[in-house]
Write a protein that holds these residues in place. Structure first.
Motif, PDB file in Angstrom:
ATOM      1  N   ILE A  64       0.841  -1.193   0.000  1.00  0.00           N
ATOM      2  CA  ILE A  64       0.000   0.000   0.000  1.00  0.00           C
ATOM      3  C   ILE A  64       0.877   1.245   0.000  1.00  0.00           C
ATOM      4  CG2 ILE A  64      -1.743   1.292   1.280  1.00  0.00           C
ATOM      5  CD1 ILE A  64      -2.861  -1.365   2.220  1.00  0.00           C
ATOM      6  N   PHE A  65       0.778   2.006  -1.060  1.00  0.00           N
ATOM      7  CA  PHE A  65       1.449   3.300  -1.186  1.00  0.00           C
ATOM      8  C   PHE A  65       0.685   4.075  -2.251  1.00  0.00           C
ATOM      9  CE2 PHE A  65       3.588   0.076  -3.726  1.00  0.00           C
ATOM     10  CZ  PHE A  65       3.549   0.603  -4.999  1.00  0.00           C
ATOM     11  N   ARG A  66       1.052   5.327  -2.484  1.00  0.00           N
ATOM     12  CA  ARG A  66       0.283   6.130  -3.433  1.00  0.00           C
ATOM     13  C   ARG A  66       0.445   5.583  -4.857  1.00  0.00           C
ATOM     14  NH1 ARG A  66      -2.319  10.625  -4.878  1.00  0.00           N
ATOM     15  NH2 ARG A  66      -1.514  11.898  -6.591  1.00  0.00           N
TER      16      ARG A  66
ATOM     17  N   ASN B  93      -0.549   2.769  -6.034  1.00  0.00           N
ATOM     18  CA  ASN B  93      -0.129   1.358  -6.080  1.00  0.00           C
ATOM     19  C   ASN B  93      -0.951   0.541  -7.074  1.00  0.00           C
ATOM     20  OD1 ASN B  93      -2.453   1.529  -4.605  1.00  0.00           O
ATOM     21  ND2 ASN B  93      -1.846   0.028  -3.070  1.00  0.00           N
TER      22      ASN B  93
ATOM     23  N   GLU C 258       5.682   6.215  -3.460  1.00  0.00           N
ATOM     24  CA  GLU C 258       4.717   6.653  -4.440  1.00  0.00           C
ATOM     25  C   GLU C 258       5.143   6.110  -5.797  1.00  0.00           C
ATOM     26  OE1 GLU C 258       4.548  10.858  -4.727  1.00  0.00           O
ATOM     27  OE2 GLU C 258       2.938  10.869  -6.212  1.00  0.00           O
TER      28      GLU C 258
ATOM     29  N   CYS D  67      -3.915   5.553  -2.247  1.00  0.00           N
ATOM     30  CA  CYS D  67      -3.324   4.333  -1.692  1.00  0.00           C
ATOM     31  C   CYS D  67      -4.430   3.291  -1.638  1.00  0.00           C
ATOM     32  CB  CYS D  67      -2.768   4.584  -0.302  1.00  0.00           C
ATOM     33  SG  CYS D  67      -1.708   6.029  -0.222  1.00  0.00           S
TER      34      CYS D  67
ATOM     35  N   GLU E   7      -9.840   3.098  -0.836  1.00  0.00           N
ATOM     36  CA  GLU E   7      -8.525   3.625  -0.487  1.00  0.00           C
ATOM     37  C   GLU E   7      -8.309   3.554   1.016  1.00  0.00           C
ATOM     38  OE1 GLU E   7      -7.402   7.376  -2.110  1.00  0.00           O
ATOM     39  OE2 GLU E   7      -8.696   7.116  -3.873  1.00  0.00           O
TER      40      GLU E   7
END
Lengths: 90, 1146
Positions: B264-266, B268, B330, B467, B476
Motif C-alpha cells: 500500500i502506497f500512493r 499502487n 509513491e 493508496c 482507499e
C-alpha cells in the motif's frame, strides 16, 4: 451435503430424506388436556443428543437417527423396523 | 507491429510454462487484432503484446493492467476476469464501457472520480442505486444470451481429495496413494507445480515428484479445476472447464498455499505494479517479461530468485527496495497513464527511479477461504490454520506455515498419512472433530507464527490519497480511516460500509491489509482484528454451471396422449400435468360450462389418475385405518367403500379420500393428488409405532383411474363390463371385476354428484380402457371432462376440497365434516384433540353462499368477508355455476353469523362490496338422489364430439436404434414382466415356486440370463422376468404387479452417464440394487455384470416416463450414445424372455 450412513442402504444424501421430528412418547390416556396440548404443540429446541425419525423416500424406510443437534454430528442410524420380527414367518 | 511477441522471453527461462509456443492464435482487443499462444491468459497475452491498460476501474476510473482484477468484455461470455481467463481464438475483447465519458481515453481522467462523490462513497452518503445503474451500463451485469448446451453436473467420489497442486499438494497426493488410497488432485491452473517453479531446487524436486505422479495409477489429476467450497461430510463442488463436479471424499487435504498481499502506497494500482506471485506467473508460466526496467520491493528476503530470473531474462533491474529500511512511497504515471517511475524513501534520502514494472513482495496471508468455510465458525480471525481443520479435512504446506521446499514436501506426506489413516475405515471418516495444539504437536513442530501476518511491508499513507486497499471497489486507505473514525471498527461493518472485499475477485488479500489497518487504527491486536468470514463459492461461477441441467420431474397419467390430442389445456399440479379443460371453441368459459352440463345431463369421463392410491393388506389393515383416519373401517364388509377423513394430532383436517374394503385383510384407499406420498409415509410410521402387521403399497403410479359420471354412465359402463351385473352395484359399493378384459376395481362414489363409477385399472391398460369407454359412450354423447369442470361440479354439490376449503386451523366441525368423525372409537390419532375442539364454542364455519346479480362475477377466491369491524372471514371457492346460472361458493364466516338465509359482505376491491346470502349446501340435488339412483338414459342430441383415436405420443424420445450400444445405449425394457411379493409369508411364497430366496438386502440373485430375485425390504422381494407367476395364493404373501418404466443402459461411457444421473456411486460390475434418487425422482438402479459391455438397469415410476426417457436419452446423446433398438442390445448378448407378465394392455 450431509450424508446418513444407513444400515443396509449405505450412505445416502440428506436430500433423499424427510425429517419426521424427534422420537417422543405419547402422553398416557389419563393425561390432562394441558399435557396433551404440550405434546401436540410444544417442541423443545434446546441442543441435545436426541433420536429423530428420518424417512428415506426412495426406499420408503423409516430410520431412527441419533443426532447431536448442536454440532449436527450423527451418532447412529438405525432402521425403525428392526425391533419388529418379520422373521417370525417361516 | 514489429515488436509483437517481443516481451516473450526465450523458453529456457520459463521451464514450466503453460503456453504452447509452437502455435499462435488471433484475438481482438479494442478492435485491434493481436496474437497469443494457446494457454495464455487474456492478461498475459495482452501484456506480451505490449498492451498495458486493460480498462478503467469502475468507480474512480483509474487505468489498470495486469494483476489488478480487471474485467474485460467478451462478445460471447460477457464480463470475464483478464488475469484468470484463458484466451481463445476469435475472442473479441473490449474495455468495460466507460459510464460517463466513453469517448475519452481512460488516462485523461485518471485519478478523478466519475461524477460526484456521493454517487459512490459510503462516507459521503453514497446511494447504491447510482452504483447499480453504473454497473449495468458498463456491462458488468450483461448476461450471455446465446443458448448453449446445458452444463452437466457430474458426481464423483474418491478416498482422498487434495486441493492445490503445489509441491506440498503433490507430495500429499503421492503419499496417500502410497498408502493404497484412490486420490484426486485438483489444481486451479493449467499445470501442477505452484510456486515451487521459482527456485532451481524447487524445480528439481518438482520434476521428481511429477515423474512419480505420472506413474501413479490410483491418482487422477484435474487441472483448470477449482474447489469451490467444503460442505458437510466432505462434499466439495469442483469447477472445471466442463462445469461442476459434485465431489465427495473420505478425506480432504487442503494445500491451497498463500496469497501475496498488495503493497500500500500512493498509486499502487498503476499498470506495471504487481505482486511477486504475479510476476513469477508472467515470467515462468507465460514466458512474458513483466517489464524492461524493473524495481523490486522486498519485505521478506524472498525476492532474490525473481530478481535473478528477471535479470537473466533480460530485464534491467533498476533498484531493489528492502523494507522496512526503505520503502516505495509513491508510484508515478507517465504520459500514457502507466507506471513510469517510483519514489523510494529511506531514512535519509528520497530518490526517484525510472521503471516500467514494480514487483512487490509485501508479505502474504494464508489462502484459507476453504479451510475457514469448512470450520463452520461464525467469525474468522487471522491465525495459523491448524492441520486438522474439521472432521476429515486437513491442511498442509505453506497454508499452515511451512516455508522451505523440503519442509512443504515432508509436511504434505505426513498430513496425507494422517488423513488416510483416519479415513481408511468408514468409522474413521465419521470420527468426531479433534483439533487443537495436541495434534499439531504430533505432526511437525514448524513455526506456526509464520502463518500469521508477520513480515509485511509497512503501509505508506499519503496526504493526497491514491493508496488502494481494494482494487475491485476502489477502496482507499483514507476510506478505511474515515470508516474506522466513524465507529465502523469491526471488520464486517468496515467491509459493509466501504464495500471492501465485496468485488469480483472477492479480495482475499484486501481483507488482510484491512485487518492490519484496523488493528493499527483501533490499537487492537492483529489476531483479534478478524475479518468477514469467507463463504463459498471461493470464486465466481458462471450461472449456467451453477444451474446445471434443467431437471423438472413431470408426471403424466397414461391418458396424457389422449388429452393433448384432444385440445386439453394443461395445468401443473405438483409434478402432474392435468387437463384443465378440453377446448372445443374460442370461448373457454362455455367449454367449461358444456363439460359441466354434459355430466349433469349425459355422461362424462374424468381422468382421476393423479389421486393417491394405497393398498393396505395384512391382518391389522383395518386397525391401522381405524387408528389413522377419523372414521370406522373395521366394521365394513368386503365389497363396500366409505369416505375417509384424515386429521393430524391437533385435529386439523389434512386429507380425505375413499377407503374400499376388497377383502377381510385388504383395503384400497385413495388420497388427494398432493398427499399420496405423505399419507403413505405417515401410515407406514403409525404401523411401525403400533407394531401392526400390515403391508403397505403405494400404487399411485401403477394404477390408472377414471371417473365415469352422469345419468347415462350406467348404460355406457354396461357395454364394456364383462360382468353385466356389476353396473347395478349399490351406491358405495366396491368391486373387483373385469372391464373389457382388464382386471379393474370399481368404486361407486359420487364426487361430482351424479351417478358415477370410479374405475381403477393397471396403468398400462389405462389409455385402452379410457378409449373403450369413449367408444361405448359415443351414442350417449360422452365427452372428457377437465379439472375445472370437475371442481365446478363438486362445488355445486358443496363438497370440500381439503387444502382449498380448509386451512391449517380447520377442524372437521368447522367445515361440516363432523359426521365423518367416529368418537365412539376408543382411540385414533386425532381423537383427543377433536374431543377438546368439539367441546369448545365454534368460532367460524364454512358456509355455502350465493351472490345474485352482476357483482357475483367479480367474486374471487380469497376475497375477504368483512363487517363493520374489519375482516372476519374469506371466500375459499367460488364459481359461476353453469347448472344453476348464478354465483355460488364457500366461505369462512364467524360461527355466530352462519345462519341459513343470513347475509354477509364480501369485499371486492377498495371501493366495492357485495352482499352474499348463506345458502344450504349442496346447492344442487340436496337429497343426493342423483348419485344414488340410476336414472334413465337421457336422450340428447347426437354429438359432434368424436374420439381421436390417433395415439399422440410425441414425448417419448424414440430415435431409431442406430446409436452404438457399445458406447452408450438406452433401451426401454419396461415390457418385461416384474412384480413384488410382500408380507410375512413372502419367503414361503418364493420357496413354493422354487426361486432363490436372497438373504442379503439389495443383492440380486440371478435366475436366468436376465431374471433375478432381490430382497428390497424386510419382507419384500422383487422378481424380474421370472417366468413363473406368483398369484398370491399363499395367505400372508401379497403380490403386486410393477408398472415401472425401466431402462437398460449399456456401453463404455456408462460410468459418465451414471455419474450425472445419481449422486449414489453405482458400480455396473456389482449386481446390487440401489434405492436412491435418480434425476431427482425416487428410483431403483442395478449393476448388470456379466455382459460384453458395462450395463445397468434403472426403474422409475411409469408416470415419469416422458421426463426420464427424454432426459436420459439427451444425456446419452451428449456422451456420444442414444436410444438403441432391441437388435442392438441383443447383439451385445442381452436377452430377456419377452413375455410381458405385467402388461394388461395391447
Amino acid at each position: 451435503m450431509k450424508l446418513f450412513d444407513c444400515p443396509e442402504l449405505g450412505e445416502r444424501p440428506l436430500s433423499e430424506f424427510v425429517y419426521g421430528g424427534a422420537v417422543r412418547a405419547a402422553p398416557s390416556v389419563d393425561a390432562t388436556d394441558d399435557a396433551w396440548a404440550e405434546h401436540v404443540f410444544h417442541r423443545h429446541g434446546a441442543p441435545a443428543l436426541r433420536t429423530e425419525w428420518w424417512y428415506h423416500r426412495p426406499s420408503g424406510t423409516w430410520f431412527w437417527v441419533t443426532r447431536d443437534t448442536a454440532s449436527d454430528a450423527v451418532a447412529a442410524v438405525r432402521s425403525a423396523s428392526t425391533n419388529r420380527t418379520e422373521e417370525n414367518a417361516p | 507491429m514489429t515488436f509483437l511477441m517481443s516481451s516473450r522471453v526465450p523458453p529456457e527461462h520459463a521451464p514450466f510454462e503453460w503456453i504452447d509456443r509452437s502455435r499462435t492464435l488471433a484475438f481482438r482487443f479494442e478492435g485491434r487484432t493481436l496474437q497469443a499462444h494457446p494457454g495464455d491468459s487474456i492478461a498475459s497475452a495482452l501484456w506480451a503484446a505490449g498492451e498495458r491498460i486493460f480498462g478503467q476501474s469502475l468507480k474512480k476510473r483509474r487505468p489498470r493492467g495486469v494483476d489488478a482484477g480487471m474485467l474485460v468484455r467478451d462478445g460471447a461470455l460477457g464480463a470475464v476476469p483478464a488475469d484468470d481467463t484463458v484466451v481463445t481464438a476469435g475472442m473479441d475483447l473490449r474495455f468495460l464501457r466507460d459510464p460517463f465519458a466513453h469517448s475519452l481515453p481512460g488516462w485523461v481522467a485518471a485519478g478523478t472520480k466519475l461524477g460526484p462523490d456521493r454517487y459512490y462513497d459510503a462516507k459521503n452518503g453514497g446511494d447504491l442505486r447510482h452504483e447499480y445503474a453504473v454497473r449495468q451500463w458498463v456491462g458488468l451485469t450483461e448476461l450471455p444470451t446465446t443458448k448453449g448446451a446445458q452444463a452437466a453436473k457430474r458426481n464423483a467420489t474418491d478416498d482422498v481429495l487434495v486441493v492445490g497442486g503445489g509441491i506440498s499438494g503433490i507430495a500429499a497426493a503421492l503419499a496417500a496413494c502410497a498408502r493404497g488410497a484412490r486420490v484426486t488432485l485438483v489444481e486451479q491452473s493449467a499445470t501442477l507445480g505452484g510456486r515451487a517453479v521459482a527456485s532451481a531446487d524447487g524445480r528439481a524436486r518438482l520434476l521428481e515428484l511429477l515423474r512419480e505422479t505420472a506413474d501413479c495409477r490410483t491418482l487422477s489429476v484435474r487441472t483448470d479445476t477449482t474447489a469451490l467450497g467444503i460442505y458437510d461430510d466432505r462434499f466439495v463442488p469442483l469447477l472445471g472447464p466442463e462445469g461442476i463436479t459434485r465431489f465427495r471424499a473420505r478425506a480432504v487435504v487442503l494445500a491451497t498455499g498463500r496469497v501475496e498481499l498488495p503493497a500500500i502506497f500512493r498509486n499502487n494500482d498503476l499498470p506495471g505494479v504487481m505482486t511477486i506471485a504475479s510476476a513469477e506467473r508472467l515470467l515462468f508460466r507465460y514466458g512474458v517479461r513483466p517489464g524492461a526496467r524493473v524495481v523490486v520491493m522486498d519485505s521478506s528476503k524472498s525476492s532474490a530468485l525473481i530478481a535473478n530470473a528477471l535479470a537473466a531474462a533480460g530485464s534491467e533491474l533498476s533498484a531493489v527496495v528492502e523494507t522496512p529500511g526503505s520503502v516505495v512511497e509513491e508510484a508515478l504515471a507517465g504520459d500514457d497513464g502507466t507506471l513510469a517511475a517510483v519514489v523510494i524513501r529511506s531514512a535519509t534520502v528520497r530518490s526517484r527511479v525510472a521503471c516500467d514494472a514494480l514487483v512487490v513482495s509485501a508479505g502474504s496471508s494464508p489462502n484459507d477461504a476453504l479451510a475457514l468455510g469448512a470450520r463452520r465458525t461464525r467469525e474468522a480471525v487471522f491465525e495459523p490454520v491448524s492441520r486438522l481443520v474439521a472432521s476429515g479435512v486437513w491442511a498442509t504446506g505453506s497454508l499452515v506455515g511451512c516455508s522451505s521446499v523440503d519442509e512443504r514436501i515432508a509436511d504434505g506426506a505426513r498430513v496425507a498419512e494422517l488423513a488416510t489413516e483416519r479415513s481408511s475405515t468408514p468409522s474413521g471418516a465419521r470420527e468426531s472433530v479433534v483439533r487443537g495444539p495436541d495434534l499439531d504437536a504430533e505432526v511437525t513442530p514448524t513455526v506456526m507464527a509464520r502463518a500469521a501476518l508477520l513480515e509485511c511491508a509497512p503501509i505508506v499513507a499519503h496526504s493526497e490519497g491514491g493508496c488502494f486497499v481494494d482494487l475491485d471497489e476502489d477502496v482507499e486507505l483514507g476510506d478505511l480511516e474515515v470508516a474506522i473514525a466513524e465507529g465502523f471498527d469491526v471488520s464486517a461493518l468496515l467491509s459493509a460500509y466501504t464495500k471492501l472485499g465485496r468485488g469480483f475477485s472477492q479480495s482475499k488479500a484486501s481483507h488482510a491489509q484491512a485487518a492490519r489497518v484496523l488493528s493499527e487504527k483501533s490499537h487492537g491486536l492483529l489476531a483479534r482484528a478478524g475479518r468477514p468470514l469467507p463463504r463459498p463459492p471461493v470464486r465466481p461461477v458462471a450461472m449456467r454451471f451453477l444451474a446445471g441441467r434443467s431437471l423438472h420431474p413431470r408426471r403424466r397419467t397414461p391418458m396424457h396422449a389422449f388429452h393433448v390430442g384432444n385440445g386439453a389445456e394443461l395445468l401443473i399440479a405438483d409434478d402432474w400435468e392435468r387437463p384443465a379443460v378440453y377446448r372445443r371453441s374460442n370461448d373457454r368459459q362455455s367449454d367449461v360450462g358444456a363439460e359441466v352440463r354434459t355430466v349433469r345431463t349425459g355422461v362424462g369421463i374424468i381422468d382421476v389418475g393423479t389421486l393417491g392410491k394405497l393398498e393396505i393388506a395384512g391382518p391389522d389393515a383395518a386397525r391401522l385405518l381405524d387408528h389413522v383416519y377419523t372414521g370406522r373401517f373395521s366394521d365394513m364388509s368386503a365389497g363396500t367403500c366409505r369416505y375417509a377423513l384424515l386429521c393430524d394430532e391437533s385435529g386439523t383436517v389434512v386429507d380425505d379420500g375413499v377407503a374400499a374394503r376388497l377383502a377381510a385383510d385388504r383395503f384400497y384407499v385413495t388420497t388427494t393428488t398432493s398427499a399420496s406420498a405423505v399419507v403413505y409415509r405417515e401410515m407406514s410410521r403409525w404401523a411401525l409405532e403400533l407394531g401392526l402387521e400390515v403391508v403397505l403399497t403405494n400404487l399411485t403410479g401403477a394404477i390408472a383411474a377414471m371417473n365415469l359420471a352422469g345419468p347415462s354412465s350406467r348404460a355406457v359402463l354396461a357395454r364394456v363390463a364383462d360382468d353385466a351385473a356389476v353396473v347395478d352395484c349399490p351406491y358405495l359399493a366396491a368391486r373387483e371385476t373385469m372391464l373389457a378384459g382388464v382386471p379393474s376395481r370399481l368404486l361407486r362414489v359420487g364426487f361430482v354428484g351424479e351417478l358415477g363409477y370410479e374405475l381403477h385399472v393397471p396403468a398400462d391398460a389405462g389409455l385402452r380402457t379410457w378409449q373403450r369407454l369413449l367408444d361405448a359412450g359415443h351414442d350417449a354423447d360422452i365427452r372428457p371432462i377437465g379439472v375445472e369442470a370437475q371442481r365446478a361440479l363438486r362445488l355445486e354439490k358443496g363438497h370440500v376440497i381439503v387444502g382449498q376449503d380448509t386451512d391449517a386451523l380447520s377442524s372437521p366441525y368447522d367445515v361440516g365434516l363432523g359426521w365423518a368423525v367416529k368418537m365412539q372409537k376408543p382411540s385414533f390419532v386425532s381423537r383427543r384433540s377433536l374431543a377438546i375442539r368439539k367441546a369448545r364454542p365454534k368460532e367460524r364455519a364454512l358456509v355455502g353462499f350465493v351472490v345474485e346479480g352482476q357483482d357475483g362475477k367479480d367474486v374471487r377466491e380469497c376475497h375477504l368477508v368483512v363487517d363493520e369491524t374489519g375482516p372476519v372471514g374469506r371466500v375459499t371457492s367460488v364459481i359461476q355455476s353453469p347448472t344453476l346460472g348464478k354465483t355460488i361458493g364457500l366461505a369462512f364466516v364467524p360461527a355466530g353469523a352462519a345462519h341459513p338465509g343470513a347475509s354477509f359482505t364480501i369485499r371486492l376491491d377498495r371501493e366495492r362490496r357485495t352482499l352474499a346470502r348463506i345458502a344450504p349446501t349442496p346447492f344442487y340435488d340436496p337429497e343426493g338422489a342423483r348419485q344414488r339412483l340410476d336414472l334413465a338414459m337421457s336422450m340428447v342430441e347426437n354429438s359432434r364430439w368424436t374420439v381421436t383415436r390417433d395415439r399422440v405420443d410425441g414425448d417419448v424420445a424414440a430415435q431409431p436404434g442406430h446409436a452404438r450400444a457399445e458406447i452408450l445405449g438406452v433401451h426401454d425394457v419396461s415390457r418385461i414382466g416384474r412384480y413384488v411379493v410382500k408380507g410375512p409369508f413372502a419367503r414361503a411364497a418364493l420357496a413354493s415356486v422354487g426361486t432363490p430366496v436372497p438373504d442379503a438386502f439389495f443383492e440380486a440373485a440371478p435366475c436366468g440370463p436376465w431374471a433375478f430375485v432381490a430382497r428390497t425390504g424386510r419382507t419384500e422381494f422383487w422378481l424380474e422376468d421370472l417366468g413363473v407367476k406368483l398369484d398370491g395364493a399363499i395367505a400372508g404373501a401379497y403380490v403386486y404387479d410393477r408398472q415401472d418404466v425401466s431402462l437398460l443402459l449399456t456401453g463404455s461411457r456408462l460410468p459418465d452417464l451414471l455419474a450425472e444421473m445419481t449422486a449414489t456411486p453405482v458400480d455396473p460390475g456389482v449386481p446390487r440394487l440401489h434405492l436412491t434418487d435418480v434425476l431427482r425422482v425416487s428410483s431403483m438402479i442395478l449393476g448388470r455384470p456379466g455382459y460384453a459391455v458395462p450395463a445397468a438397469q434403472v426403474w422409475f415410476d411409469a408416470t415419469y416416463r416422458m421426463y426420464v426417457t427424454n432426459t436420459v436419452t439427451a444425456m446419452a446423446m451428449e456422451l456420444g450414445g442414444g436410444w438403441v433398438s432391441n437388435d442392438a442390445v441383443s447383439a451385445l448378448g442381452f436377452h430377456f424372455s419377452d413375455q410381458s407378465g405385467g402388461n394388461h394392455g395391447s
